[in-house]
Design a protein around this motif. Structure first.
Motif, PDB file in Angstrom:
ATOM      1  N   LEU A  59       0.836  -3.939   0.598  1.00 53.25           N
ATOM      2  CA  LEU A  59       1.207  -2.819   1.456  1.00 53.25           C
ATOM      3  C   LEU A  59       1.175  -1.492   0.693  1.00 53.25           C
ATOM      4  O   LEU A  59       0.648  -0.491   1.184  1.00 53.25           O
ATOM      5  N   LEU A  60       1.706  -1.497  -0.516  1.00 50.75           N
ATOM      6  CA  LEU A  60       1.798  -0.260  -1.294  1.00 50.75           C
ATOM      7  C   LEU A  60       0.454   0.161  -1.887  1.00 50.75           C
ATOM      8  O   LEU A  60       0.240   1.346  -2.156  1.00 50.75           O
ATOM      9  N   SER A  61      -0.424  -0.818  -2.100  1.00 52.53           N
ATOM     10  CA  SER A  61      -1.709  -0.495  -2.740  1.00 52.53           C
ATOM     11  C   SER A  61      -2.850  -0.468  -1.738  1.00 52.53           C
ATOM     12  O   SER A  61      -4.017  -0.565  -2.136  1.00 52.53           O
ATOM     13  N   GLU A  62      -2.539  -0.306  -0.473  1.00 53.16           N
ATOM     14  CA  GLU A  62      -3.578  -0.382   0.556  1.00 53.16           C
ATOM     15  C   GLU A  62      -4.749   0.558   0.275  1.00 53.16           C
ATOM     16  O   GLU A  62      -5.895   0.112   0.116  1.00 53.16           O
ATOM     17  N   ARG A  63      -4.484   1.828   0.208  1.00 53.54           N
ATOM     18  CA  ARG A  63      -5.574   2.798   0.052  1.00 53.54           C
ATOM     19  C   ARG A  63      -6.264   2.669  -1.307  1.00 53.54           C
ATOM     20  O   ARG A  63      -7.509   2.612  -1.365  1.00 53.54           O
ATOM     21  N   PRO A  64      -5.538   2.636  -2.430  1.00 55.86           N
ATOM     22  CA  PRO A  64      -6.223   2.497  -3.726  1.00 55.86           C
ATOM     23  C   PRO A  64      -7.047   1.207  -3.838  1.00 55.86           C
ATOM     24  O   PRO A  64      -8.168   1.223  -4.361  1.00 55.86           O
ATOM     25  N   LEU A  65      -6.477   0.105  -3.348  1.00 49.20           N
ATOM     26  CA  LEU A  65      -7.184  -1.176  -3.447  1.00 49.20           C
ATOM     27  C   LEU A  65      -8.446  -1.174  -2.606  1.00 49.20           C
ATOM     28  O   LEU A  65      -9.523  -1.599  -3.067  1.00 49.20           O
ATOM     29  N   LEU A  66      -8.339  -0.696  -1.380  1.00 49.83           N
ATOM     30  CA  LEU A  66      -9.506  -0.669  -0.506  1.00 49.83           C
ATOM     31  C   LEU A  66     -10.559   0.311  -1.011  1.00 49.83           C
ATOM     32  O   LEU A  66     -11.760   0.071  -0.875  1.00 49.83           O
ATOM     33  N   SER A  67     -10.123   1.422  -1.609  1.00 52.09           N
ATOM     34  CA  SER A  67     -11.076   2.362  -2.193  1.00 52.09           C
ATOM     35  C   SER A  67     -11.813   1.730  -3.366  1.00 52.09           C
ATOM     36  O   SER A  67     -13.020   1.942  -3.552  1.00 52.09           O
ATOM     37  N   LEU A  68     -11.088   0.933  -4.164  1.00 52.56           N
ATOM     38  CA  LEU A  68     -11.714   0.251  -5.288  1.00 52.56           C
ATOM     39  C   LEU A  68     -12.747  -0.768  -4.821  1.00 52.56           C
ATOM     40  O   LEU A  68     -13.827  -0.901  -5.420  1.00 52.56           O
ATOM     41  N   LEU A  69     -12.440  -1.475  -3.741  1.00 51.03           N
ATOM     42  CA  LEU A  69     -13.331  -2.522  -3.254  1.00 51.03           C
ATOM     43  C   LEU A  69     -14.515  -1.978  -2.469  1.00 51.03           C
ATOM     44  O   LEU A  69     -15.627  -2.507  -2.562  1.00 51.03           O
ATOM     45  N   LEU A  70     -14.290  -0.914  -1.705  1.00 48.73           N
ATOM     46  CA  LEU A  70     -15.319  -0.449  -0.783  1.00 48.73           C
ATOM     47  C   LEU A  70     -15.979   0.865  -1.183  1.00 48.73           C
ATOM     48  O   LEU A  70     -17.081   1.163  -0.725  1.00 48.73           O
ATOM     49  N   GLY A  71     -15.304   1.648  -2.023  1.00 46.69           N
ATOM     50  CA  GLY A  71     -15.884   2.925  -2.420  1.00 46.69           C
ATOM     51  C   GLY A  71     -16.039   3.858  -1.222  1.00 46.69           C
ATOM     52  O   GLY A  71     -15.171   3.925  -0.349  1.00 46.69           O
ATOM     53  N   PRO A  72     -17.150   4.552  -1.150  1.00 46.41           N
ATOM     54  CA  PRO A  72     -17.357   5.518  -0.051  1.00 46.41           C
ATOM     55  C   PRO A  72     -17.462   4.860   1.325  1.00 46.41           C
ATOM     56  O   PRO A  72     -17.292   5.534   2.351  1.00 46.41           O
TER      57      PRO A  72
END
Length: 203
Positions: free
Chosen positions: A118-131
């Protein structure tokens, strides 16, 4: 060791293994995993029909789920081998206390990994998906289910603790019945509604 039950001789096993029993248990286990994998594949097919963004979101959710499984579901691996020996020797008291401890441990692990997701939603998804994450067709479906994925880590941990006890007590047919009941009562209606929603959006 715990004292043996009355009538138990030397802690000998309380059941006899037979080939028909082994074949039946193996069939129940195979059908159970086939049903489980069938549900995963059905979700993938439905997501593919709803568009590339939804399909990508589904893959990320599945990846996040599988990444936490070895830790959150590990309590079932602890429960199964030890409890099976105790149950076979009819030493039920230690099984009950150990199950309570494992369920509590699973609850803590579920809360921990749920909070991390829950807390790492945006950073984690940005790391996995990038742009790719900036695509609304990807971010929208992901964000809408991410809270559910995080909360379900708790239910997943408790469920697999109970699942470990079922496996330890050789309740393979009961486990299959539970999975089929959930598939018919919960999964199938939810899948149908998702398909209808996807068809409406596509139309």
């Amino acid at each position: 060791d715990e004292p043996l039950l009355e009538g138990e001789e030397g802690g000998e096993l309380a059941y006899q293994v037979t080939w028909p029993g082994l074949i039946l248990q193996g069939a129940n286990t195979a059908l159970r995993f086939l049903c489980l994998q069938g549900q995963v594949m059905a979700v993938t097919v439905i997501c593919a029909r709803m568009g590339e963004g939804t399909l990508a979101a589904n893959h990320i959710v599945t990846l996040a789920w599988m990444a936490t499984c070895p830790f959150v579901d590990g309590v079932s691996l602890v429960c199964t081998p030890w409890a099976s020996d105790s149950i076979a020797r009819q030493r039920f008291a230690p099984v009950k206390s150990a199950f309570s401890a494992l369920a509590f441990s699973g609850l803590l692990l579920g809360l921990l990994f749920g909070a991390l997701l829950l807390l790492s939603e945006r950073p984690l998804l940005s790391l996995l998906l990038g742009p790719v994450l900036e695509d609304p067709s990807v971010w929208g479906p992901l964000h809408s289910v991410w809270l559910l994925v995080a909360v379900m880590q708790v239910a997943n941990a408790l469920c697999f603790t109970y699942d470990g006890l079922l496996l330890a007590s050789s309740q393979y047919s009961f486990g299959l019945s539970l999975l089929l009941l959930g598939a018919c009562v919960v999964f199938a209606p939810a899948l149908y509604l998702a398909l209808e929603d996807g068809s409406a959006q596509g139309g």
